[in-house]
Scaffold this motif. Structure first.
Motif, PDB file in Angstrom:
ATOM      1  N   VAL A  89       0.964  -1.390  -0.162  1.00 51.84           N
ATOM      2  CA  VAL A  89      -0.048   0.925   0.490  1.00 51.84           C
ATOM      3  C   VAL A  89       1.058   0.813   0.109  1.00 51.84           C
ATOM      4  O   VAL A  89       2.152   1.143   0.414  1.00 51.84           O
ATOM      5  N   HIS A  90       0.392   1.669  -0.500  1.00 46.58           N
ATOM      6  CA  HIS A  90       1.248   3.931  -0.789  1.00 46.58           C
ATOM      7  C   HIS A  90       0.682   4.601  -0.957  1.00 46.58           C
ATOM      8  O   HIS A  90       1.360   5.983  -0.538  1.00 46.58           O
ATOM      9  N   ARG A  91      -0.349   4.293  -0.510  1.00 50.12           N
ATOM     10  CA  ARG A  91      -1.325   5.577  -0.592  1.00 50.12           C
ATOM     11  C   ARG A  91      -2.548   5.680   0.682  1.00 50.12           C
ATOM     12  O   ARG A  91      -3.066   4.348   0.446  1.00 50.12           O
ATOM     13  N   ALA A  92      -2.300   6.663   1.387  1.00 49.48           N
ATOM     14  CA  ALA A  92      -3.337   6.032   2.553  1.00 49.48           C
ATOM     15  C   ALA A  92      -4.338   7.437   3.212  1.00 49.48           C
ATOM     16  O   ALA A  92      -3.834   8.576   3.366  1.00 49.48           O
ATOM     17  N   VAL A  93      -5.595   6.835   3.216  1.00 50.15           N
ATOM     18  CA  VAL A  93      -6.714   8.336   3.265  1.00 50.15           C
ATOM     19  C   VAL A  93      -7.904   7.884   4.558  1.00 50.15           C
ATOM     20  O   VAL A  93      -7.797   7.329   4.057  1.00 50.15           O
ATOM     21  N   LEU A  94      -7.218   8.682   5.024  1.00 50.91           N
ATOM     22  CA  LEU A  94      -7.612   8.678   6.618  1.00 50.91           C
ATOM     23  C   LEU A  94      -8.890   9.087   7.274  1.00 50.91           C
ATOM     24  O   LEU A  94      -9.127  10.317   7.420  1.00 50.91           O
ATOM     25  N   LEU A  95      -9.579   9.068   7.825  1.00 49.14           N
ATOM     26  CA  LEU A  95     -11.468   9.948   8.046  1.00 49.14           C
ATOM     27  C   LEU A  95     -10.365   9.976   9.437  1.00 49.14           C
ATOM     28  O   LEU A  95     -10.686   9.414  10.702  1.00 49.14           O
ATOM     29  N   SER A  96     -10.820  11.485   9.943  1.00 50.99           N
ATOM     30  CA  SER A  96     -10.449  12.034  11.454  1.00 50.99           C
ATOM     31  C   SER A  96     -12.495  13.127  11.484  1.00 50.99           C
ATOM     32  O   SER A  96     -12.942  12.006  11.173  1.00 50.99           O
ATOM     33  N   SER A  97     -11.492  13.924  12.099  1.00 50.15           N
ATOM     34  CA  SER A  97     -12.616  15.179  12.332  1.00 50.15           C
ATOM     35  C   SER A  97     -11.615  16.382  12.807  1.00 50.15           C
ATOM     36  O   SER A  97     -10.864  16.461  13.187  1.00 50.15           O
ATOM     37  N   SER A  98     -12.325  17.493  12.259  1.00 49.36           N
ATOM     38  CA  SER A  98     -12.426  18.877  12.057  1.00 49.36           C
ATOM     39  C   SER A  98     -12.421  19.409  13.286  1.00 49.36           C
ATOM     40  O   SER A  98     -11.515  19.713  14.251  1.00 49.36           O
ATOM     41  N   ALA A  99     -12.816  18.005  14.875  1.00 51.62           N
ATOM     42  CA  ALA A  99     -12.310  18.666  16.717  1.00 51.62           C
ATOM     43  C   ALA A  99     -11.312  18.380  16.845  1.00 51.62           C
ATOM     44  O   ALA A  99     -10.724  18.844  17.839  1.00 51.62           O
TER      45      ALA A  99
END
Length: 288
Positions: free
Chosen positions: A103-113
């Motif tokens: 895997v060479h690209r990772a997109v993480l879901l976080s939060s504005s907070a």
């Protein structure tokens, strides 16, 4: 910050592993990827079938499920384990394994907070650039779908016509999960990875009083916002979850009351080429 743009040409990804592919943003991201012709491995605890994707079983807490999920994937959309106060404990070993697996690209879901290095998923956010050359962290504001799905607010609206919060008159740039998914697809597939964090909001900041008013106008069912104190909100939530987590959630309401989420960004417009959707438009789209 540097960001990708709508002018970026798309790369040719191999296979994207979407973790949480049956959830609010994961399902929408998987659907958009498959509709665009990308190969997708849709990961969930029960390997639930997802149209156009390969369903695979995945459990953050069961490393035996990780190798098969990662096989053949060159990028990954990461939904942290729900309700875990320290997701880094299970996420970081997986991400190191993902890098080794190709895997060479990772997109993480976080939060504005939650900023980089902050609590919970903020630790994973800080580690991501050291693990992958191509990455992005999506930091959406509160979901508009909290008022239309199975969230406690949506249930309370349907059953009692009430939204109870400790947010006072504080405003939030509520964002449509469809817009989050659209940005996720760009972050996963554009030739140039964002390599930054992206704060996502809708086009306007609304108070919970505003949400109640718009819901009443669109649905024709009376809805009101019932303001609570921090302590009242904490105790209300503690009846449904551990006190520590209830205190954290009530604290987020208090932060909203103090103006922490009163902002609007142009991220959706810049990355997708179209304006972010309004809350009114969401309700009208879902109205029978």
């Amino acid at each position: 910050m540097t960001t990708t743009s709508t002018a970026s040409s798309a790369s040719t990804p191999g296979t994207t592993l979407v973790i949480g592919a049956t959830g609010t943003t994961g399902s929408r991201t998987a659907a958009r990827l498959t509709a665009a012709g990308h190969r997708v491995k849709a990961a969930s605890r029960h390997a639930t079938p997802v149209p156009g994707a390969e369903a695979v079983r995945f459990d953050w807490y069961d490393p035996a499920t990780h190798a098969a999920a990662l096989a053949g994937a060159d990028r990954v959309y990461l939904i942290p384990p729900l309700g875990d106060p320290d997701p880094a404990e299970v996420m970081l070993p997986f991400l190191r394994r993902a890098r080794t697996a190709g895997v060479h690209r990772a997109v993480l879901l976080s939060s504005s907070a939650i900023p980089e290095g902050g609590p919970a998923v903020g630790t994973v956010h800080r580690a991501l650039p050291g693990l992958f050359d191509q990455w992005a962290v999506l930091r959406p504001s509160w979901f508009m779908q909290n008022f239309t799905g199975t969230h406690a607010h949506a249930v309370s609206i349907r059953e009692d016509g009430i939204i109870a919060t400790a947010t006072g008159t504080g405003r939030v740039g509520f964002v449509d999960a469809e817009d989050i998914a659209a940005v996720a697809v760009h972050a996963l597939t554009d030739e140039d990875a964002p390599n930054t964090d992206l704060v996502l909001t809708g086009p306007e900041a609304l108070s919970y009083d505003d949400i109640a008013t718009i819901t009443t106008e669109v649905t024709g069912r009376p809805v009101v916002h019932r303001p609570l104190s921090y302590e009242q909100m904490r105790d209300r939530l503690a009846a449904l979850m551990p006190l520590e987590f209830a205190s954290v959630l009530a604290g987020l309401d208090r932060a909203i009351a103090e103006g922490a989420e009163d902002r609007v960004t142009d991220t959706v417009q810049r990355l997708t080429g179209r304006p972010a959707r309004t809350f009114r438009a969401l309700l009208e789209r879902q109205r029978p």
